[in-house]
Write an enzyme that holds these catalytic residues in place. Structure first.
Site, PDB file in Angstrom:
ATOM      1  N   HIS A  65       0.821  -1.209   0.000  1.00  0.00           N
ATOM      2  CA  HIS A  65       0.000   0.000   0.000  1.00  0.00           C
ATOM      3  C   HIS A  65       0.857   1.263   0.000  1.00  0.00           C
ATOM      4  CE1 HIS A  65      -4.142  -1.699   1.425  1.00  0.00           C
ATOM      5  NE2 HIS A  65      -3.564  -2.475   0.525  1.00  0.00           N
ATOM      6  N   ASN A  94      -6.696   1.551   4.069  1.00  0.00           N
ATOM      7  CA  ASN A  94      -5.687   1.378   5.107  1.00  0.00           C
ATOM      8  C   ASN A  94      -6.253   1.282   6.525  1.00  0.00           C
ATOM      9  OD1 ASN A  94      -3.590   1.471   3.189  1.00  0.00           O
ATOM     10  ND2 ASN A  94      -3.578   3.708   3.234  1.00  0.00           N
ATOM     11  N   HIS A 192      -1.833 -13.314  -0.909  1.00  0.00           N
ATOM     12  CA  HIS A 192      -3.091 -13.632  -0.237  1.00  0.00           C
ATOM     13  C   HIS A 192      -3.110 -15.081   0.258  1.00  0.00           C
ATOM     14  CE1 HIS A 192      -5.503 -10.145  -2.290  1.00  0.00           C
ATOM     15  NE2 HIS A 192      -4.590  -9.735  -1.431  1.00  0.00           N
TER      16      HIS A 192
END
Length: 328
Positions: A65, A94, A192
């Site tokens: 991010h 976030n 993931h």
């Protein structure tokens, strides 16, 4: 001939300049200014990660991010100030990030050893790598020399970080904006394979897919969806329940995530989107047809590439004393 010679010399100088600016990120950047910097980071991570993939997962997500907004410059770590400017931390993508204090503790150790030398951007990049390695995941090279940014805006995070509701077109655009290709998209999505997600990141797929209550994403395996609704996310408004992103294997960095994609059991729309394009689907199948070592090697390449996005080096930016605030 003189004009041609001048052109050749200037072109060569330009190449040298470009090479030098690119080369300011280098392995062992702190070997003289703070010789134990990388060992301090690694030792702290190894002492405190305790085989907790949720910590490793959230920190690699933090790194991701950060790099997608203004490059890998630790702008994500800045707190909102009294002036009212909302920083990236407060942007929707976030709000579920945690472990900022983990980065702060590593930074404080480095400040004690070498004040004002090691950037927060490098700390985040190193911790992300070391945390993944400590939990059995792949190793990748982390050249250092990044400097910290001084600007952080929540609106930019909202516009640049791919949301979990992304379709393929949106994913392709947002990754391309950062110089990342479709292979990088597939490989980096493999992160993931560890960690957890909040129901709010995907509950629209279960309860409100078309904007009408009761509609479900037809791309999601019906048995998996029924299980999620019965045992995990029991309502559209559940913002607290957490779900394993790679059920049954969420503690292990492996290929299970990709197997689930082919069974229509990717948790996010952005996961499912990888199977809607022939190129990305081909990459998924290629990874599954290869070894775990091959996946690790590909992941390493894409992480090294991501870690170089729009880095600040040389005299650009600063070396923050505290990661949450710019230097006064």
């Amino acid at each position: 001939m003189r004009g041609f010679d001048y052109f050749v010399v200037m072109f060569f100088c330009l190449l040298v300049f470009m090479g030098s600016t690119e080369g300011q990120l280098q392995m062992g950047f702190y070997s003289r200014s703070c010789p134990n910097a990388e060992k301090i980071v690694q030792d702290y991570v190894n002492r405190h990660i305790h085989n907790a993939p949720s910590v490793a997962a959230t920190i690699i997500r933090m790194h991701f991010h950060d790099c997608f907004v203004r490059g890998c410059d630790a702008s994500l770590l800045l707190n909102t100030t009294s002036s009212g400017n909302q920083t990236e931390k407060l942007a929707t993508p976030n709000l579920t990030l945690r472990q900022f204090d983990f980065i702060d503790r590593v930074k404080s150790l480095l400040e004690a050893a070498c004040p004002g030398v090691v950037s927060c951007a490098d700390v985040l990049a190193l911790v992300a790598r070391d945390a993944i390695v400590a939990t059995g995941g792949p190793f990748w090279k982390v050249p250092t020399g990044r400097r910290d940014g001084t600007i952080s805006r929540s609106s930019e995070a909202l516009n640049n970080i791919p949301p979990p509701t992304s379709n393929f077109t949106n994913l392709q655009r947002l990754f391309a904006n950062q110089g990342l290709n479709l292979k990088d998209l597939v490989v980096l999505s493999g992160a993931h394979t560890i960690g957890i997600a909040h129901c709010s990141s995907f509950s629209n797929r279960l309860y409100n897919f078309t904007g009408a209550l009761g509609t479900q994403d037809p791309a999601l395996d019906s048995e998996y969806a029924a299980n999620l609704k019965a045992r995990k996310c029991r309502s559209l408004n559940d913002n607290t329940t957490i779900v394993e992103m790679d059920p049954g294997s969420f503690r292990t960095f492996d290929l299970s995530y990709y197997r689930l994609l082919l069974k229509r059991r990717g948790l996010f729309q952005s996961d499912s989107a990888l199977t809607t394009n022939s190129t990305t689907l081909s990459y998924v199948n290629r990874l599954l047809g290869g070894s775990l070592e091959n996946f690790f090697a590909e992941f390493a390449k894409s992480m090294e590439k991501m870690g170089r996005i729009n880095v600040k080096t040389g005299t650009v930016g600063e070396i923050r004393k505290q990661c949450a605030v710019v230097n006064s």
